[in-house]
Every structure is written in structure tokens, then in C-alpha cells.
Design an enzyme around this catalytic site. Structure first.
Site, PDB file in Angstrom:
ATOM      1  N   LYS A 126      -5.486  31.801  20.788  1.00 48.77           N
ATOM      2  CA  LYS A 126      -4.042  31.710  20.568  1.00 48.77           C
ATOM      3  C   LYS A 126      -3.364  31.730  21.936  1.00 48.77           C
ATOM      4  O   LYS A 126      -3.771  32.487  22.830  1.00 48.77           O
ATOM      5  CB  LYS A 126      -3.570  32.895  19.735  1.00 48.77           C
ATOM      6  CG  LYS A 126      -4.129  32.896  18.323  1.00 48.77           C
ATOM      7  CD  LYS A 126      -3.540  31.771  17.501  1.00 48.77           C
ATOM      8  CE  LYS A 126      -3.792  31.955  16.024  1.00 48.77           C
ATOM      9  NZ  LYS A 126      -3.215  30.858  15.227  1.00 48.77           N
TER      10      LYS A 126
ATOM     11  N   ASP B 195      -4.352  27.251  20.252  1.00 49.49           N
ATOM     12  CA  ASP B 195      -3.392  27.161  19.144  1.00 49.49           C
ATOM     13  C   ASP B 195      -2.105  27.872  19.557  1.00 49.49           C
ATOM     14  O   ASP B 195      -2.118  29.071  19.844  1.00 49.49           O
ATOM     15  CB  ASP B 195      -3.991  27.813  17.878  1.00 49.49           C
ATOM     16  CG  ASP B 195      -3.108  27.631  16.641  1.00 49.49           C
ATOM     17  OD1 ASP B 195      -2.017  27.019  16.763  1.00 49.49           O
ATOM     18  OD2 ASP B 195      -3.509  28.101  15.559  1.00 49.49           O
TER      19      ASP B 195
ATOM     20  N   GLU C 212      -3.395  22.860  19.359  1.00 52.96           N
ATOM     21  CA  GLU C 212      -2.902  22.942  17.983  1.00 52.96           C
ATOM     22  C   GLU C 212      -1.425  23.341  17.951  1.00 52.96           C
ATOM     23  O   GLU C 212      -1.033  24.334  18.553  1.00 52.96           O
ATOM     24  CB  GLU C 212      -3.774  23.971  17.237  1.00 52.96           C
ATOM     25  CG  GLU C 212      -3.566  24.027  15.743  1.00 52.96           C
ATOM     26  CD  GLU C 212      -4.556  24.991  15.072  1.00 52.96           C
ATOM     27  OE1 GLU C 212      -5.652  25.241  15.614  1.00 52.96           O
ATOM     28  OE2 GLU C 212      -4.220  25.505  13.993  1.00 52.96           O
TER      29      GLU C 212
ATOM     30  N   ASP D 213      -0.973  21.486  12.471  1.00 56.06           N
ATOM     31  CA  ASP D 213      -1.253  22.534  11.481  1.00 56.06           C
ATOM     32  C   ASP D 213       0.013  22.736  10.641  1.00 56.06           C
ATOM     33  O   ASP D 213       0.185  22.093   9.593  1.00 56.06           O
ATOM     34  CB  ASP D 213      -1.687  23.820  12.220  1.00 56.06           C
ATOM     35  CG  ASP D 213      -1.867  25.034  11.323  1.00 56.06           C
ATOM     36  OD1 ASP D 213      -1.527  24.974  10.135  1.00 56.06           O
ATOM     37  OD2 ASP D 213      -2.343  26.088  11.804  1.00 56.06           O
TER      38      ASP D 213
ATOM     39  N   LYS E  59      -5.318  23.356   5.714  1.00 53.51           N
ATOM     40  CA  LYS E  59      -5.504  24.667   5.095  1.00 53.51           C
ATOM     41  C   LYS E  59      -5.031  24.533   3.651  1.00 53.51           C
ATOM     42  O   LYS E  59      -3.861  24.239   3.416  1.00 53.51           O
ATOM     43  CB  LYS E  59      -4.608  25.714   5.762  1.00 53.51           C
ATOM     44  CG  LYS E  59      -4.957  26.058   7.189  1.00 53.51           C
ATOM     45  CD  LYS E  59      -3.991  27.120   7.701  1.00 53.51           C
ATOM     46  CE  LYS E  59      -4.222  27.372   9.173  1.00 53.51           C
ATOM     47  NZ  LYS E  59      -3.204  28.264   9.737  1.00 53.51           N
TER      48      LYS E  59
HETATM   49  O1  OSB Z   1      -2.402  28.981  12.964  1.00 50.93           O
HETATM   50  O2  OSB Z   1      -4.447  28.874  12.349  1.00 50.93           O
HETATM   51  C1  OSB Z   1      -3.373  29.503  12.442  1.00 50.93           C
HETATM   52  C2  OSB Z   1      -3.951  33.078  11.196  1.00 50.93           C
HETATM   53  C3  OSB Z   1      -2.781  33.288  10.500  1.00 50.93           C
HETATM   54  C4  OSB Z   1      -1.825  32.297  10.468  1.00 50.93           C
HETATM   55  C5  OSB Z   1      -2.028  31.103  11.136  1.00 50.93           C
HETATM   56  C6  OSB Z   1      -3.207  30.866  11.827  1.00 50.93           C
HETATM   57  C7  OSB Z   1      -4.176  31.889  11.875  1.00 50.93           C
HETATM   58  C8  OSB Z   1      -5.423  31.796  12.619  1.00 50.93           C
HETATM   59  C9  OSB Z   1      -6.596  32.617  12.131  1.00 50.93           C
HETATM   60  O3  OSB Z   1      -5.562  31.166  13.637  1.00 50.93           O
HETATM   61  C10 OSB Z   1      -7.587  31.809  11.388  1.00 50.93           C
HETATM   62  C11 OSB Z   1      -8.566  32.656  10.612  1.00 50.93           C
HETATM   63  O4  OSB Z   1      -9.548  33.121  11.210  1.00 50.93           O
HETATM   64  O5  OSB Z   1      -8.352  32.865   9.405  1.00 50.93           O
HETATM   65 MG    MG Z   2      -2.839  27.033  13.669  1.00 49.71          MG
END
Ligand code: OSB
Ligand code: MG
Length: 400
Positions: A200, A225, A253, A278, A308
């Protein structure tokens, strides 16, 4: 296109047996994260997870219960949903599936309620509800689990999955210093042997962190990300994003606004690094828009989609998005929302489809939660085994 044809093209099992909704129960659990998670939008150490359970009755008298997961955050940081809005969304959906008003939605159906059959007939009951995608996904999950159990197969078989194992990486939250981050990465790479690492980032906690990783791990498949933390019209932010090109990242991302696709395509076309969308991909239509925009302003090889299920309102929509990406030469992978073992297992079944061609976010550096709702699917050396048991195939499931 007829429904049957559409499911056939998607390679999804078409159920024609009537399924009567008998009862819908929402299980709710507060779950403590083993490692507090920090992204550009905020930091948290626990999450509320909601588990819709639907009991269906079949014409032969058999009753089968299925369960899904809603995986919202505790505040509307990532999208407009949070566990409070999810509960409201769930009540609206329950009302639709039981033939009642919102006020009277107690999870019991009216006596004379029409059965559902295939997934379209199920979704069409609540399709009019705008948004509430996380709520819809938990409900849809319960349908798939029950349908797979009734047919004595794993959900992946119903979804046309082809892989026995799926590749997985890990998503590492923002750390206090680059040195702290290196310790986490060392564990992920050398102990867990993840297929790739995602970190992140946010303005000020970006280049120095990536540079430090590259010095120690020159060949690690690495991606960042930003969760919408950069302003694509700020010259300083743009030059930071351009600097990311020096570190051989697999993707960046969602650097820009969470509701934007156009500016990501236009403003970042000068980057060599692919952009992964995303937050701003909520549907197949959004995906088509992104594909059109990258063709127009950039090149299609520089678009990647993180799909997702909770963000797009369900597994059917997620499969449609993956297929559209695949047909257009766009790489696609399954992201996560820090789901419990149930939601992660569902994501693993989804990732067993052929279209998914990059590692997903399915494992954490330690178990996600101090206490989970069941056993996670078997993980080893960057791969998770798709469970072979019926339904989700989760061992020791207990949401109470
Ligand atoms: O942006 O992918 C994301 C977690 C919570 C909300 C958004 C994100 C995430 C993660 C964690 O990056 C992903 C995971 O291990 O579940
Ligand atoms: Mg993400």
C-alpha cells in the site's frame, strides 16, 4: 441473448430445479485482525463480517442451506459501503426474496412465494436495488453454496473453474518506515514464498519504500496500491507516479479518484507501468468503458483489472468482467477485502476460472484474524488449493 445461452457462454451451470426460499438468517461477527491494516484511506484493527444464510427447499422435499459473506469496512473509506449500510442493504434484499416490505422483513417468506431457478431468476428479485454491492454479494454467495451442495459438487465446478490451485500474493499495509516494510517483505518472500507482493502506498510513503524494496529484492514481482490517494492533476503527484516507472512494477493500482476511469487513461498514458483499476470498476459496463478508454488514450497492455466480487455486486458479475477482460487481452486478478475464510474461499473458487491470469490477494502475512470462521484453504509456496468438498468446501465452519 437468452439466459440459457448467456450461462452457456459463461460456462456456468444452469439450474432449472425450483428452489423455495424457506428462511434467511444474517449472522454477524466482530473479528479482530491479527495485524492492524493501514491503507491510504485509514487504519483499523477489527472488522464486522456479516454472513447471510439462506435455507432453500427443493421440490423433492430436501432442504439445503447456503452461506455467503459480506465484507464491508467499518467506515465508507474504500467505497460508499460500510457494515452499517450493508445491514440496511441486506434487509432490502431479504424483503425482495421473501415477498415482504422492508419493515416486515424477518427472513421468513410469505406462504405463497414463487421459487427461483437459475442465478438470473434469483438476482432479478433484487436487481432494482441501486448499489449495496457488498450486501448483494453475500446473498448471492449463499445461493451458489446451496446450489453446489444440492448437486454435491464444489462451487468451482458450478462456475466452470479449471484450476486445482490458484496463485496468490499478499497485500502489505503501510508501515511506519521502509525498514519495517522490509521485515514484512522478507517474511512474505522467504517464509511464505508468495507469488508476488503488493504494498500500500500514499503520497510521502511511496518512492522511498519502493526503492528500499528494490535494493533488497531486485527480482521480486512487486506492485503498489494507492487506493485513490493521488491527484492526477497535481504535477508533484504525477511526477511521483512517473518515477514509479524506474522500479519495474507489475502495476500501479488505483492511483486516482475512486470514481474515475477517464483521467486514469488520459493522464497516465505516459507511464510505462500498467495501471490497475480497482475501486472504479463496479460492473461489466465500467470494464468496457475502461477498455475503450485505454484503446483510445493508451494501449490495452497497460490496463489491468482487479475484480473483487464484493465490489461488483456478486460472483456472476465478476465472472462476466473476467471474461470481457480475457476477450480483450486485459490481464485480470481477484482482489480481496480482508474477507474471513468464507469470503476468501469463495474468491479462490472464482479464481479457478481460466480468465484469472495474475496472482490474487488471498493470503496475509499471519492468519487474517485472531479467530476465523473456519479453516482457510490449504496454502503452500504461493499457491492455494481450490477446495474439493461440496459447496465452498470449508472445514470447521462456524459463524456463531
Ligand atoms: O484496495 O485491495 C484493496 C483491503 C481492504 C480494502 C481494499 C483493499 C484491501 C487490500 C487487502 O489490499 C487485500 C486482502 O488481502 O484481502
Ligand atoms: Mg486496491
Amino acid at each position: 441473448m437468452g439466459r440459457f445461452n448467456e450461462l452457456k457462454i459463461l460456462n456456468i451451470f444452469e439450474n432449472s430445479k425450483p428452489m423455495f426460499v424457506e428462511r434467511i438468517i444474517i449472522h454477524k461477527r466482530k473479528m479482530t485482525l491479527t495485524i492492524p491494516f493501514e491503507a491510504s484511506f485509514g487504519k483499523f484493527d477489527s472488522l464486522i463480517r456479516l454472513f447471510p444464510e439462506i435455507v432453500f427447499k427443493f421440490e423433492n422435499g430436501e432442504t439445503v442451506s447456503g452461506m455467503g459473506e459480506c465484507s464491508p469496512l467499518t467506515a465508507p473509506w474504500y467505497d460508499s459501503e460500510c457494515h452499517r449500510t450493508t445491514e440496511i442493504g441486506l434487509k432490502f434484499i431479504i424483503a425482495c426474496l421473501t415477498g415482504k416490505n422492508y419493515e416486515d422483513a424477518d427472513g421468513y417468506p410469505l406462504i405463497k412465494i414463487e421459487p427461483v431457478t437459475d442465478i438470473f431468476s434469483f438476482i432479478s428479485r433484487y436487481k432494482w436495488i441501486v448499489g449495496h454491492n457488498i450486501a448483494k454479494t453475500g446473498i448471492e454467495g449463499a445461493y451458489w453454496d446451496a446450489l453446489a451442495k444440492f448437486n454435491s459438487v464444489p462451487v468451482s465446478a458450478i462456475w466452470g473453474g479449471i484450476r486445482k490451485k490458484v496463485e496468490t500474493g499478499t497485500s502489505i499495509g503501510i508501515q511506519a518506515s521502509p525498514d519495517d516494510l522490509i521485515k514484512k517483505i522478507d517474511h512474505a518472500v522467504n517464509k511464505l514464498k508468495v507469488a508476488r507482493v503488493k504494498i500500500k502506498v500514499k503520497p510521502g510513503k511511496d518512492i522511498s519504500y519502493v526503492e528500499r524494496i528494490r535494493n533488497s529484492f531486485p527480482d521480486l514481482p512487486l506492485q503498489v496500491d494507492a487506493n485513490a490517494a493521488y491527484n492526477l492533476f497535481d504535477t508533484k503527484h504525477l511526477s511521483t507516479l512517473k518515477e514509479m516507472d524506474n522500479f519495474d512494477l507489475t502495476m500501479i493500482e488505483q492511483p486516482g479518484r475512486n470514481d474515475d476511469i477517464i483521467d486514469h487513461a488520459r493522464q497516465l498514458a505516459m507511464l510505462k507501468t500498467p495501471i490497475c483499476m480497482d475501486e472504479s470498476i463496479l460492473s461489466t459496463d465500467n470494464t468496457r468503458h475502461a477498455i475503450d478508454l485505454w484503446r483510445q488514450y493508451s494501449t490495452i497492455e497497460k490496463l489491468i483489472i482487479n475484480v473483487k466480487p464484493p465490489r461488483v455486486g456478486g460472483y456472476l458479475e465478476a465472472i462476466k468482467i473476467a471474461k470481457l477482460c480475457n476477450e480483450n487481452g486485459v490481464s485480470v486478478w481477484c482482489g480481496g477485502m480482508l474477507e474471513s475464510a468464507l469470503g476468501k474461499t469463495a474468491n479462490v473458487h472464482f479464481s479457478s476460472r481460466d480468465e484469472i491470469n495474475l496472482p490474487g490477494d488471498h493470503v496475509s502475512q499471519a492468519p487474517y484474524f485472531l479467530e476465523d470462521v473456519g479453516d482457510s484453504p490449504h496454502y503452500e509456496d504461493g499457491k492455494i488449493t481450490v477446495p474439493k468438498g461440496i459447496g465452498w468446501g470449508i472445514r470447521n465452519l462456524n459463524v456463531k
